[in-house]
Design an enzyme around this catalytic site. Structure first.
Site, PDB file in Angstrom:
ATOM      1  N   GLY A 101       0.789  -1.209   0.000  1.00 39.65           N
ATOM      2  CA  GLY A 101       0.000   0.000   0.000  1.00 39.65           C
ATOM      3  C   GLY A 101       0.829   1.269   0.000  1.00 39.65           C
ATOM      4  O   GLY A 101       1.960   1.318  -0.498  1.00 39.65           O
ATOM      5  N   HIS A 102       0.242   2.306   0.594  1.00 43.99           N
ATOM      6  CA  HIS A 102       0.807   3.648   0.587  1.00 43.99           C
ATOM      7  C   HIS A 102       2.147   3.700   1.315  1.00 43.99           C
ATOM      8  O   HIS A 102       3.118   4.284   0.821  1.00 43.99           O
ATOM      9  CB  HIS A 102      -0.211   4.581   1.255  1.00 43.99           C
ATOM     10  CG  HIS A 102       0.111   6.030   1.202  1.00 43.99           C
ATOM     11  ND1 HIS A 102       0.243   6.733   0.018  1.00 43.99           N
ATOM     12  CD2 HIS A 102       0.305   6.950   2.202  1.00 43.99           C
ATOM     13  CE1 HIS A 102       0.493   7.994   0.284  1.00 43.99           C
ATOM     14  NE2 HIS A 102       0.551   8.155   1.605  1.00 43.99           N
TER      15      HIS A 102
END
Length: 291
Positions: A264-265
């Site tokens: 993810g981020h």
């Protein structure tokens, strides 16, 4: 195995007391990497990277005003231009004349402002989920950027992202193996978000974010003009900055090195073991070419 010695200091930039972490490498002429953190985090997001690489390289990670341990005065104007002003003063106070930048999330708009102002200082870029292209904005990000203070419900939308569930979502969304995520990151982020005045600072920055998108053309022109050595490491499950934003850099810096990770981020949280050696190799190449 060498573990970094890291010091934790404050440095006054005008009326802002900037907190920063700095590794003390084994050699005085070690390559310098300025680590520019993202939202809603602070310099602590880089602590494991500093441990991994700080014995060989000088890694410097400041907290912006409105984040972490940095103390800004009452009445400070929270905008990305002002964050860049403080970081520019921080770099000058430290006497940094040549360094690479690691730009993540909010670190990209802060870092590109620094690069525009002083291109001669930028030895190279490590870009990790730090967007500078329209195609790198998800629909959710576009909707967020479109928020304005006068829009009904806009401030509530921003504040909903500053809650414990909103902060945790940013870490967990798009992560293939969530068991690799330590809860410390979002817990510490939330601690700082809950300090007096911090949510108001984040609301102001959210409403200023459109100035970054409006600057994309300039930043892309800067990349084409200066073609800095560039390493791109990107979590493809990022709900805000999807994979096309990583690939878009290759239009302007075609020699950039691109690595995509199924996460993810906050890619460093799950893929430090993959990303740290890439950063080390990149710094070695950049400083070898410089010398």
């Amino acid at each position: 195995m060498s573990i970094a010695r890291t010091v934790h200091r404050h440095l006054d930039v005008d009326d802002v007391r900037v907190f920063y972490r700095e590794s003390l490498p084994d050699r005085d002429d070690a390559p310098v990497l300025l680590l520019l953190h993202g939202f809603p985090s602070a310099s602590h997001q880089f602590r494991r990277l500093i441990d991994a690489l700080g014995a060989r390289y000088r890694l410097i990670a400041p907290d912006y005003p409105g984040f972490g341990h940095t103390q800004a005065p009452e009445g400070f104007t929270y905008s990305f231009d002002r964050l860049a002003d403080v970081m520019e003063g921080f770099v000058q106070r430290l006497g940094l004349t040549r360094f690479a930048m690691y730009v993540f999330d909010f670190g990209a708009p802060v870092g590109f402002r620094l690069a525009e102002r002083h291109p001669e200082r930028i030895a190279g870029l490590v870009v990790q989920n730090g967007n500078a292209y329209a195609e790198g904005l998800s629909q959710a990000a576009r909707d967020f950027v479109a928020l304005r203070p006068e829009t009904p419900g806009a401030e509530k939308t921003v504040r909903d992202l500053l809650t414990p569930s909103g902060t945790r979502f940013q870490y967990e969304s798009g992560v293939a193996h969530p068991e690799l995520l330590a809860p410390d990151g979002w817990t510490l982020d939330q601690h700082f978000l809950d300090l007096p005045g911090r949510k108001e600072a984040q609301v102001a920055l959210a409403f200023d974010y459109h100035t970054n998108v409006e600057s994309y053309d300039r930043w892309q022109a800067w990349l084409r003009r200066h073609t800095p050595p560039t390493l791109i490491v990107w979590g493809t499950g990022d709900p805000f900055f999807p994979e096309p934003g990583a690939r878009a850099y290759l239009r302007d810096v075609p020699d950039a090195e691109l690595h995509l990770f199924e996460t993810g981020h906050f890619a460093l949280e799950t893929h430090l073991a993959d990303i740290a050696p890439l950063v080390a190799g990149f710094l070695d190449r950049v400083w070898c070419e410089k010398s």
